[in-house]
Motif scaffolding. Sequence first.
Motif, PDB file in Angstrom:
ATOM      1  N   VAL A   1       0.852  -1.187   0.000  1.00  0.00           N
ATOM      2  CA  VAL A   1       0.000   0.000   0.000  1.00  0.00           C
ATOM      3  C   VAL A   1       0.887   1.237   0.000  1.00  0.00           C
ATOM      4  CG1 VAL A   1      -1.729   1.295   1.295  1.00  0.00           C
ATOM      5  CG2 VAL A   1      -1.827  -1.204   1.238  1.00  0.00           C
ATOM      6  N   TYR A   2       0.635   2.085  -0.960  1.00  0.00           N
ATOM      7  CA  TYR A   2       1.406   3.327  -1.074  1.00  0.00           C
ATOM      8  C   TYR A   2       1.055   4.253   0.086  1.00  0.00           C
ATOM      9  CZ  TYR A   2       2.806   7.873  -2.979  1.00  0.00           C
ATOM     10  OH  TYR A   2       3.372   9.102  -3.164  1.00  0.00           O
ATOM     11  N   ILE A   3       2.060   4.723   0.784  1.00  0.00           N
ATOM     12  CA  ILE A   3       1.787   5.658   1.882  1.00  0.00           C
ATOM     13  C   ILE A   3       2.164   7.077   1.492  1.00  0.00           C
ATOM     14  CG2 ILE A   3       2.423   6.337   4.213  1.00  0.00           C
ATOM     15  CD1 ILE A   3       2.746   3.441   4.918  1.00  0.00           C
TER      16      ILE A   3
ATOM     17  N   HIS B   1       8.036   8.494   0.263  1.00  0.00           N
ATOM     18  CA  HIS B   1       9.196   7.759   0.752  1.00  0.00           C
ATOM     19  C   HIS B   1       8.868   6.502   1.543  1.00  0.00           C
ATOM     20  CE1 HIS B   1      12.540  10.169  -0.602  1.00  0.00           C
ATOM     21  NE2 HIS B   1      11.810  11.256  -0.376  1.00  0.00           N
ATOM     22  N   SER B   2       7.612   6.126   1.559  1.00  0.00           N
ATOM     23  CA  SER B   2       7.335   4.890   2.297  1.00  0.00           C
ATOM     24  C   SER B   2       6.089   4.176   1.791  1.00  0.00           C
ATOM     25  CB  SER B   2       7.222   5.179   3.795  1.00  0.00           C
ATOM     26  OG  SER B   2       6.095   5.950   4.064  1.00  0.00           O
TER      27      SER B   2
ATOM     28  N   LEU C   1       3.519   0.456   2.744  1.00  0.00           N
ATOM     29  CA  LEU C   1       3.216  -0.570   3.726  1.00  0.00           C
ATOM     30  C   LEU C   1       3.239  -1.928   3.049  1.00  0.00           C
ATOM     31  CD1 LEU C   1       2.202  -0.787   6.767  1.00  0.00           C
ATOM     32  CD2 LEU C   1      -0.023  -1.243   5.749  1.00  0.00           C
TER      33      LEU C   1
ATOM     34  N   VAL D   1       2.293  -5.665   3.048  1.00  0.00           N
ATOM     35  CA  VAL D   1       1.316  -6.544   3.698  1.00  0.00           C
ATOM     36  C   VAL D   1       1.641  -7.977   3.307  1.00  0.00           C
ATOM     37  CG1 VAL D   1      -1.120  -7.138   3.926  1.00  0.00           C
ATOM     38  CG2 VAL D   1      -0.456  -4.757   3.581  1.00  0.00           C
TER      39      VAL D   1
ATOM     40  N   THR E   1       2.053  -6.787   8.759  1.00  0.00           N
ATOM     41  CA  THR E   1       2.439  -5.629   7.957  1.00  0.00           C
ATOM     42  C   THR E   1       3.754  -5.054   8.448  1.00  0.00           C
ATOM     43  OG1 THR E   1       1.309  -4.076   9.399  1.00  0.00           O
ATOM     44  CG2 THR E   1       0.037  -5.007   7.581  1.00  0.00           C
ATOM     45  N   SER E   2       4.367  -4.308   7.578  1.00  0.00           N
ATOM     46  CA  SER E   2       5.605  -3.656   7.938  1.00  0.00           C
ATOM     47  C   SER E   2       5.752  -2.397   7.087  1.00  0.00           C
ATOM     48  CB  SER E   2       6.762  -4.626   7.668  1.00  0.00           C
ATOM     49  OG  SER E   2       7.971  -3.969   7.835  1.00  0.00           O
ATOM     50  N   GLN E   3       5.914  -1.265   7.761  1.00  0.00           N
ATOM     51  CA  GLN E   3       6.052  -0.015   7.024  1.00  0.00           C
ATOM     52  C   GLN E   3       7.513   0.166   6.620  1.00  0.00           C
ATOM     53  OE1 GLN E   3       4.288   3.340   8.986  1.00  0.00           O
ATOM     54  NE2 GLN E   3       5.174   4.817   7.556  1.00  0.00           N
ATOM     55  N   LEU E   4       7.773   0.283   5.339  1.00  0.00           N
ATOM     56  CA  LEU E   4       9.146   0.381   4.873  1.00  0.00           C
ATOM     57  C   LEU E   4       9.415   1.741   4.237  1.00  0.00           C
ATOM     58  CD1 LEU E   4       9.570  -3.150   3.248  1.00  0.00           C
ATOM     59  CD2 LEU E   4      10.356  -2.381   5.486  1.00  0.00           C
ATOM     60  N   ALA E   5      10.650   2.195   4.387  1.00  0.00           N
ATOM     61  CA  ALA E   5      11.029   3.486   3.838  1.00  0.00           C
ATOM     62  C   ALA E   5      11.990   3.287   2.680  1.00  0.00           C
ATOM     63  CB  ALA E   5      11.691   4.326   4.921  1.00  0.00           C
ATOM     64  N   SER E   6      11.892   4.159   1.726  1.00  0.00           N
ATOM     65  CA  SER E   6      12.803   4.083   0.591  1.00  0.00           C
ATOM     66  C   SER E   6      13.568   5.393   0.450  1.00  0.00           C
ATOM     67  CB  SER E   6      12.033   3.812  -0.693  1.00  0.00           C
ATOM     68  OG  SER E   6      12.909   3.995  -1.795  1.00  0.00           O
TER      69      SER E   6
ATOM     70  N   LYS F   1      15.370  -5.157   2.557  1.00  0.00           N
ATOM     71  CA  LYS F   1      14.447  -4.791   3.640  1.00  0.00           C
ATOM     72  C   LYS F   1      13.214  -5.672   3.619  1.00  0.00           C
ATOM     73  CE  LYS F   1      15.630   0.134   3.509  1.00  0.00           C
ATOM     74  NZ  LYS F   1      15.090   1.494   3.581  1.00  0.00           N
TER      75      LYS F   1
ATOM     76  N   ALA G   1      11.927  -8.258   6.439  1.00  0.00           N
ATOM     77  CA  ALA G   1      10.602  -8.155   7.049  1.00  0.00           C
ATOM     78  C   ALA G   1       9.865  -9.486   6.931  1.00  0.00           C
ATOM     79  CB  ALA G   1       9.813  -7.037   6.387  1.00  0.00           C
TER      80      ALA G   1
END
Lengths: 381, 381
Positions: B155-157, B160-161, B163, B165, B175-180, B229, B233
Amino acid sequence: MWLYFFGRGEVMDEMKLSDRKKQILKSIIDAYIDSGEPVGSKNLAAYGNISLSPATIRNEMSELESLGYLDKPHTSAGRVPSAQGYKFYVDQLNEDYRLGVEELELLGELTRFKTAQVESVIDRANKIMSGVTKYAAVSLARNENAGTVKRFDAVYIGEHSFLLVMILEDGSAKTSQLASEFTLTENDVRKIKELLNANLCGVVLDKIPLDQMMALEDAFGKHRALVGKILRAAYSVTRGDGTSDVKIDGLTNLLSYPEFSSVEKARSIVELAESRKGDIRKLLEFSEVGEEKGLSPVISDENGMKIFFGEESGDGALADTSLVYCSFPVGNTNAVIGILGPKRMDYKKVVASLKFLARSMGENGEALLPDGSKRIDGDAE
Amino acid sequence: MWLYFFGRGEVMDEMKLSDRKKQILKSIIDAYIDSGEPVGSKNLAAYGNISLSPATIRNEMSELESLGYLDKPHTSAGRVPSAQGYKFYVDQLNEDYRLGVEELELLGELTRFKTAQVESVIDRANKIMSGVTKYAAVSLARNENAGTVKRFDAVYIGEHSFLLVMILEDGSAKTSQLASEFTLTENDVRKIKELLNANLCGVVLDKIPLDQMMALEDAFGKHRALVGKILRAAYSVTRGDGTSDVKIDGLTNLLSYPEFSSVEKARSIVELAESRKGDIRKLLEFSEVGEEKGLSPVISDENGMKIFFGEESGDGALADTSLVYCSFPVGNTNAVIGILGPKRMDYKKVVASLKFLARSMGENGEALLPDGSKRIDGDAE
DNA sequence: TGTTAGCACTCGTAGTGAGTGAGTGCTAAA
DNA sequence: TTTAGCACTCACTCACTACGAGTGCTAACA
């Protein structure tokens, strides 16, 4: 220089103290932090590096006591620092404390985790801080109520459940797995997502008029029962008590200090961690909320480092504790990490560790965008 | 009837005991559970409903001791049940215990929460169980390693990040929120999702060949740094220690029992809850894993109710504790909830509460599909 | 005038020892 | 087989003492 926030707003002035008094006071507090026991004139003369006789020290101690910097547990015991004494002490802390090799090693882990998932960065930092300081670490991942949901998403899981994703104002994402009585199709889930985005984005959830809610239920058709569940999930995410954002590590550390050696003390501190996270949250949020519960005064320095003396809060569990804390950016939001320890905790080390943490998290503005080559320069000040 | 699992596989036989001995043993254990103090012949004659003289009771006690059902802390103290004694006791527990009104009231909350989010049902049940029993409640939300990820979603947040799933074999979603580091578009996120589903579904993550991983990185293009990453996860979700699935409530309750009144005991139990969740997990998973750590014997009845006596585990923290636990379906998977208390805990009440819990969660097969009109019939057996 | 030695006094703590009482085991009588 | 009686054990309580670390005051000293 630290700023003092007092109940009555006055600013303290310890300039009255002679250098000798300052030196003696500092030595007393150092000794007390080290031993945990009231320190007497004789011992101070022998082991503190003061070249004065016990008698002279006694005179000075006596004056320091009447000035409010020291307390006496009872007549024939040594002196113990008062809250005011601690304040003086932390104020003088500018002289830097150099972190040891092992401490730096542990703190170095932080830089490794900067690249990991958003939600676990603070967790790791918290664990590491409790490990480094040997006290309890408390953290707050999100220091404000998020207000409203900025955007919804929904992920189909299976015939009877889907994952509701709520992206909040601050860019954090919260999820909730919901179950439905009726069979769900991927299409249903897509439609739910669209309906939510059309109707609930940016809406303050406790202010939804009944007719609007009923209209939404009608739009959900046979899945109308989900509306309530969704609203409840969204409500608890935006308006919830936020206790799930509060993490505590190193409770065990705390229990090994003599100030928690009675079961009642231990119990009250465990209770604090187990069922009073809301209070900890208030503490970490500082400001007005704390004030109204008598959770001030607090002192604060120019780096955003704050110290709270539990003694003055009237809260039994916090009575013998202090909390040193500061906030720094993580991702798009702010986190607060604090060290909760006995009020005679090693402030030097704690402040140095927190500074290191804040610097390594905040240095690049955006802690979660890795720079790959973060150095550890081995100096904490 | 309960089954006994012993280290050497033998099955115990207390049929040797005369009815009178059984009665006396039961009274002793009842009294001990109530008071926590060694019970003597005189008191038993006076307050237990046994119409025998202290002397006779003493004789019986002495025999029960040599049969291994009782222990003596020291010569001039009363008797205390041994592990074997407790086992006899819980075996006789068939006679039903009727839950009190307040207990039923609290347990009734369970039915209200059946309709809530999947992940919080067990949480609530755990809190309620610790509240009802006044002991600590431990729960395990997922009692096996999930193996592989069945399906990915993303899921696009924001720029720069996103989610990540992961839907696991058992239908649970993690879930895990990842940053790019690089700017993400919604399209990038969609592509990431497709790549993951095409390459990593059902894959055992620690067995990915290097070339495949490199190919995946190439496919990610400028976002190649995300591959690592994402794998991390997914790995921690499928192969992690699963300690986040272990929840503990009511530690404070535990600390108020005299068996935890020394700081060391308290410390070790807090440590168990804070940093040894893995061990608790093993305990709740029972079976082989427990066995190898000396975590048997355990006794178990036909309803799936199991009892573990910590005394025999050799584990310091568990030495004075028992754990009564059982599993039941929640959503698509199984949950385990147990009550951890002093070894002299109120087994009757605990077993009755757990039975009530298991029944109200499992009765409809699928606890998360609400039936709206669940009744509480007020009888626990 | 500031510093120090001396001394009486305070008071928590550790150790001692007698007394208490709950409990046991054994023996002999009912 | 049950029970009463009795001697014995042993943890626990409590008063008492001795100790020692610490203070405050006073007077002498530099």
